[in-house]
Design a protein around this motif. Structure first.
Motif, mmCIF file in Angstrom:
data_model
loop_
_atom_site.group_PDB
_atom_site.id
_atom_site.type_symbol
_atom_site.label_atom_id
_atom_site.label_comp_id
_atom_site.label_asym_id
_atom_site.label_seq_id
_atom_site.Cartn_x
_atom_site.Cartn_y
_atom_site.Cartn_z
ATOM 1 N N ARG A 292 0.843 -1.189 0.000
ATOM 2 C CA ARG A 292 0.000 0.000 0.000
ATOM 3 C C ARG A 292 0.878 1.239 0.000
ATOM 4 N NH1 ARG A 292 -5.234 -1.362 3.720
ATOM 5 N NH2 ARG A 292 -5.729 0.770 3.123
ATOM 6 N N ARG A 293 0.311 2.368 -0.354
ATOM 7 C CA ARG A 293 1.037 3.631 -0.212
ATOM 8 C C ARG A 293 1.224 3.940 1.277
ATOM 9 N NH1 ARG A 293 -2.799 4.752 -4.227
ATOM 10 N NH2 ARG A 293 -1.897 4.838 -6.334
ATOM 11 N N ASN A 294 2.397 4.455 1.608
ATOM 12 C CA ASN A 294 2.724 4.761 2.998
ATOM 13 C C ASN A 294 2.445 3.544 3.886
ATOM 14 O OD1 ASN A 294 1.673 7.035 5.595
ATOM 15 N ND2 ASN A 294 3.749 6.536 4.979
ATOM 16 N N PRO A 295 3.056 2.399 3.569
ATOM 17 C CA PRO A 295 2.698 1.140 4.232
ATOM 18 C C PRO A 295 3.146 1.085 5.681
ATOM 19 C CG PRO A 295 4.642 0.811 2.888
ATOM 20 C CD PRO A 295 4.156 2.215 2.612
ATOM 21 N N ILE A 296 2.534 0.159 6.391
ATOM 22 C CA ILE A 296 2.844 -0.076 7.807
ATOM 23 C C ILE A 296 3.420 -1.477 7.946
ATOM 24 C CG2 ILE A 296 1.927 -0.184 10.154
ATOM 25 C CD1 ILE A 296 -0.412 1.574 9.177
ATOM 26 N N LEU A 297 4.649 -1.558 8.434
ATOM 27 C CA LEU A 297 5.277 -2.843 8.717
ATOM 28 C C LEU A 297 4.932 -3.235 10.153
ATOM 29 C CD1 LEU A 297 8.775 -3.942 7.588
ATOM 30 C CD2 LEU A 297 8.111 -4.344 9.949
ATOM 31 N N THR A 298 4.574 -4.480 10.374
ATOM 32 C CA THR A 298 4.216 -4.921 11.723
ATOM 33 C C THR A 298 5.386 -5.638 12.385
ATOM 34 O OG1 THR A 298 3.207 -6.882 10.728
ATOM 35 C CG2 THR A 298 1.744 -5.084 11.356
ATOM 36 N N LEU A 299 5.531 -5.404 13.673
ATOM 37 C CA LEU A 299 6.623 -5.972 14.458
ATOM 38 C C LEU A 299 6.051 -6.612 15.719
ATOM 39 C CD1 LEU A 299 9.607 -6.220 15.543
ATOM 40 C CD2 LEU A 299 9.305 -3.894 16.444
ATOM 41 N N ASP A 300 6.442 -7.845 15.951
ATOM 42 C CA ASP A 300 6.189 -8.471 17.239
ATOM 43 C C ASP A 300 7.535 -8.533 17.947
ATOM 44 O OD1 ASP A 300 4.949 -9.729 19.332
ATOM 45 O OD2 ASP A 300 4.821 -11.688 18.363
ATOM 46 N N THR A 301 7.694 -7.758 19.024
ATOM 47 C CA THR A 301 8.981 -7.771 19.728
ATOM 48 C C THR A 301 9.044 -9.066 20.537
ATOM 49 O OG1 THR A 301 7.997 -6.329 21.420
ATOM 50 C CG2 THR A 301 9.384 -5.302 19.789
ATOM 51 N N THR A 302 9.374 -10.117 19.819
ATOM 52 C CA THR A 302 9.263 -11.478 20.314
ATOM 53 C C THR A 302 10.002 -11.676 21.626
ATOM 54 O OG1 THR A 302 9.507 -11.948 17.971
ATOM 55 C CG2 THR A 302 9.215 -13.817 19.424
ATOM 56 N N GLY A 303 9.379 -12.432 22.511
ATOM 57 C CA GLY A 303 9.940 -12.698 23.822
ATOM 58 C C GLY A 303 8.822 -12.887 24.824
ATOM 59 N N PHE A 304 9.094 -12.555 26.060
ATOM 60 C CA PHE A 304 8.120 -12.725 27.129
ATOM 61 C C PHE A 304 6.871 -11.891 26.878
ATOM 62 C CE2 PHE A 304 6.599 -11.296 31.392
ATOM 63 C CZ PHE A 304 6.110 -12.517 31.824
ATOM 64 N N MET A 305 5.705 -12.541 26.799
ATOM 65 C CA MET A 305 4.401 -11.890 26.666
ATOM 66 C C MET A 305 4.268 -11.088 25.369
ATOM 67 S SD MET A 305 2.373 -12.700 29.160
ATOM 68 C CE MET A 305 1.160 -11.386 29.262
ATOM 69 N N ASP A 306 4.586 -11.719 24.225
ATOM 70 C CA ASP A 306 4.453 -11.034 22.948
ATOM 71 C C ASP A 306 3.088 -11.333 22.324
ATOM 72 O OD1 ASP A 306 4.641 -13.622 21.971
ATOM 73 O OD2 ASP A 306 6.752 -13.425 21.400
ATOM 74 N N SER A 307 2.886 -10.856 21.084
ATOM 75 C CA SER A 307 1.586 -11.052 20.433
ATOM 76 C C SER A 307 1.284 -12.520 20.162
ATOM 77 C CB SER A 307 1.542 -10.271 19.113
ATOM 78 O OG SER A 307 1.519 -8.883 19.332
ATOM 79 N N SER A 308 2.321 -13.321 19.883
ATOM 80 C CA SER A 308 2.067 -14.737 19.612
ATOM 81 C C SER A 308 1.572 -15.462 20.855
ATOM 82 C CB SER A 308 3.345 -15.407 19.093
ATOM 83 O OG SER A 308 4.354 -15.433 20.079
ATOM 84 N N ALA A 309 1.920 -14.946 22.049
ATOM 85 C CA ALA A 309 1.502 -15.613 23.286
ATOM 86 C C ALA A 309 -0.012 -15.591 23.443
ATOM 87 C CB ALA A 309 2.171 -14.947 24.489
ATOM 88 N N THR A 310 -0.643 -14.471 23.121
ATOM 89 C CA THR A 310 -2.092 -14.382 23.280
ATOM 90 C C THR A 310 -2.824 -15.230 22.242
ATOM 91 O OG1 THR A 310 -2.087 -12.342 21.959
ATOM 92 C CG2 THR A 310 -2.066 -12.107 24.361
ATOM 93 N N THR A 311 -2.384 -15.159 20.988
ATOM 94 C CA THR A 311 -3.079 -15.919 19.952
ATOM 95 C C THR A 311 -2.926 -17.419 20.177
ATOM 96 O OG1 THR A 311 -1.110 -15.688 18.550
ATOM 97 C CG2 THR A 311 -2.897 -14.140 18.189
ATOM 98 N N THR A 312 -1.727 -17.846 20.568
ATOM 99 C CA THR A 312 -1.511 -19.267 20.832
ATOM 100 C C THR A 312 -2.273 -19.710 22.066
ATOM 101 O OG1 THR A 312 0.686 -19.073 19.860
ATOM 102 C CG2 THR A 312 0.240 -21.048 21.142
ATOM 103 N N SER A 313 -2.433 -18.823 23.024
ATOM 104 C CA SER A 313 -3.174 -19.158 24.231
ATOM 105 C C SER A 313 -4.595 -19.597 23.894
ATOM 106 C CB SER A 313 -3.209 -17.962 25.189
ATOM 107 O OG SER A 313 -4.056 -18.227 26.287
ATOM 108 N N ILE A 314 -5.277 -18.805 23.104
ATOM 109 C CA ILE A 314 -6.672 -19.131 22.781
ATOM 110 C C ILE A 314 -6.754 -20.338 21.844
ATOM 111 C CG2 ILE A 314 -8.716 -18.346 21.545
ATOM 112 C CD1 ILE A 314 -8.425 -15.663 22.694
#
Length: 474
Positions: A292-314
């Motif tokens: 996209r124009r003016n795109p947004i790159l997403t970052l998960d600052t991987t480690g203790f209590m990151d975004s993957s922890a919540t999704t994997t939890s459910i």
């Protein structure tokens, strides 16, 4: 109804107070990710960085889109303060109502198209996530599309990718992962290039589906539709027959070599530790980038209590519950605490005891063993209340008879920090169940009574206490 794209989700968490925007210049080399890391550790907000050193404002980064339950709730179209148990219920209900995607011919992710011979991965503000990482990691919160070589099975997964040079990426899909199996069983034996698409900044249901524990040969695009309660719009890639979410911010099309490797790692992974050393990994050549124009790159600052922890939890907990039910285990609830880095699971059962605890371990380690510790509790213990779980574990788990260990070879989680280097290479490991239930052979009069309001006081006293508590505004 959930938000149709990533930008509308950001607007929603800004309204709920769960997004902070930083317009001052921030360095892509650890400073940016350090802010995100601290936020994970303090249960803080997501961050939108609008001014990145060496890149200015033409590209932006969002750190930790759904690293808290409040943001998971918004991602599922719910109020930010939705109770955790309710989020689990919503996910389970929607997982049962899959919605197939629809194909489109035009999409925001095609606003800018960069052909392979013009690609320079360093044109993207790829961050250096942790000190000591092997390089700059592009794939931390991504959605990787791949297709089985012999069937129509298309997989979406979340896999890490490191920038090797201007056009090459290296990655670490575990051999037991769906992408790893597709590559090793389908493309490598035939010496074929494996097309993949690394999608960044898609709608949140799509990202949650990609990170979910989902069945082999299951279509995560259908799951994303169910979670979002609308069909996901997909569009064909420029250089392959793969289809990607049309609303994505950035799509990196690539081909994985069947016979080449490149150096990758180490990296600070989701268990909360740096994993391994630099070593051989899959090597992928980028064939095109669209965004996209003016795109947004997403970052998960991987480690203790990151975004993957919540999704994997459910998703992981629901998958575990259904698997246990399939094997006739009297399971009531399952919770995967995000603090445990996917290495701890709490299971409540209607009837406990040694035999049940042992069978739970055997069922959950039969194919691949991601968690190394399981706490089994009686049904009167709320698995979502970790204080109650710890109390049950500390007081009801016999230090000898209450522990049940199963050892295995070839299917252990190689990212388990407690394993030695030799165990990781051999994928050798063990899982222990802590039986924190009352032995079923004990007569009722031998079972201790908990010293809690709901167990040691009459219903009349409980009623009066609760009424007084409410009248005091507590």
């Amino acid at each position: 109804m959930t938000h149709k794209d990533f930008r509308s989700f950001l607007s929603a968490i800004e309204v709920s107070g769960d997004l902070r925007t930083i317009n001052d210049e921030v360095d892509w080399d650890q400073e940016l990710s350090g802010i995100g890391r601290l936020s994970c550790e303090r249960n803080g907000p997501a961050f939108l960085f609008n001014n990145i050193k060496d890149y200015g404002s033409r590209m932006r980064i969002v750190a930790n889109p759904i690293a808290t339950w409040r943001r998971v709730a918004v991602a599922l179209g719910q109020p930010a303060d939705t109770p955790l148990r309710r989020l689990y219920q919503i996910y389970a209900e929607r997982e049962d109502k899959l919605i197939p995607p629809i194909m489109v011919n035009d999409a925001p992710c095609k606003e800018v198209i960069i052909p392979g011979d013009k690609v320079d991965l360093f044109d993207l503000p790829v961050p250096m996530v942790h000190e000591g990482d092997g390089g700059r990691y592009l794939g931390t919160w991504d959605l990787v599309v791949s297709k089985d070589a012999k069937t129509d099975w298309v997989n979406w997964g979340t896999y890490r990718f490191m920038v090797h040079n201007e056009r090459l990426l290296t990655g670490f899909p575990r051999p037991t992962s769906h992408l790893g199996r597709m590559l090793l069983e389908g493309y490598v034996p035939e010496g074929r290039l494996m097309p993949i698409a690394i999608v960044i900044g898609a709608d949140l249901p799509s990202h949650i589906a990609a990170a979910a524990t989902f069945r082999i040969a299951g279509n995560e695009a259908d799951l994303a539709g169910g979670l979002g309660q609308r069909p996901v719009e997909l569009i064909k890639c420029e250089t392959s027959d793969l289809y990607v979410p049309a609303s994505a911010e950035i799509v990196i099309e690539a081909e994985v070599y069947p016979d080449r490797v490149a150096q990758e790692g180490p990296y600070g992974e989701y268990p909360g530790y740096r994993s391994g050393e630099m070593g051989n990994a899959i090597c992928a050549r980028v064939t095109a980038i669209t965004h996209r124009r003016n795109p947004i790159l997403t970052l998960d600052t991987t480690g203790f209590m990151d975004s993957s922890a919540t999704t994997t939890s459910i998703s992981g907990a629901i998958a575990i519950k259904r698997r246990l039910e399939k094997h006739q285990i009297p399971v009531v609830d399952v919770y995967v605490p995000p603090e445990g880095g996917v290495h701890l699971t709490v299971v409540s059962v209607r009837r406990g005891g040694a035999a049940v605890a042992q069978k739970i371990v055997e069922v959950l380690t039969a194919r691949r063993a991601l968690m190394s510790k399981i706490i089994v509790v009686d049904e009167d213990v709320d698995v979502f209340n970790m204080a109650a779980v710890i109390h049950a574990f500390a007081t009801k788990c016999h230090p000898d008879r209450g522990t049940h260990v199963t050892r295995y070879e070839g299917r252990a989680n190689t990212l388990t920090p407690a394993y030695s280097a030799e165990e990781r290479i051999a994928r050798s490991g063990a899982t222990i169940a802590f039986d924190s239930t009352w032995p079923p052979e004990w007569p009722p009069e031998n079972i201790p009574v908990r010293a809690t309001l709901d167990s040691m006081y009459s219903r009349d006293v409980q009623r009066r206490v609760n009424e007084r508590w409410k009248s005091l505004g507590l």
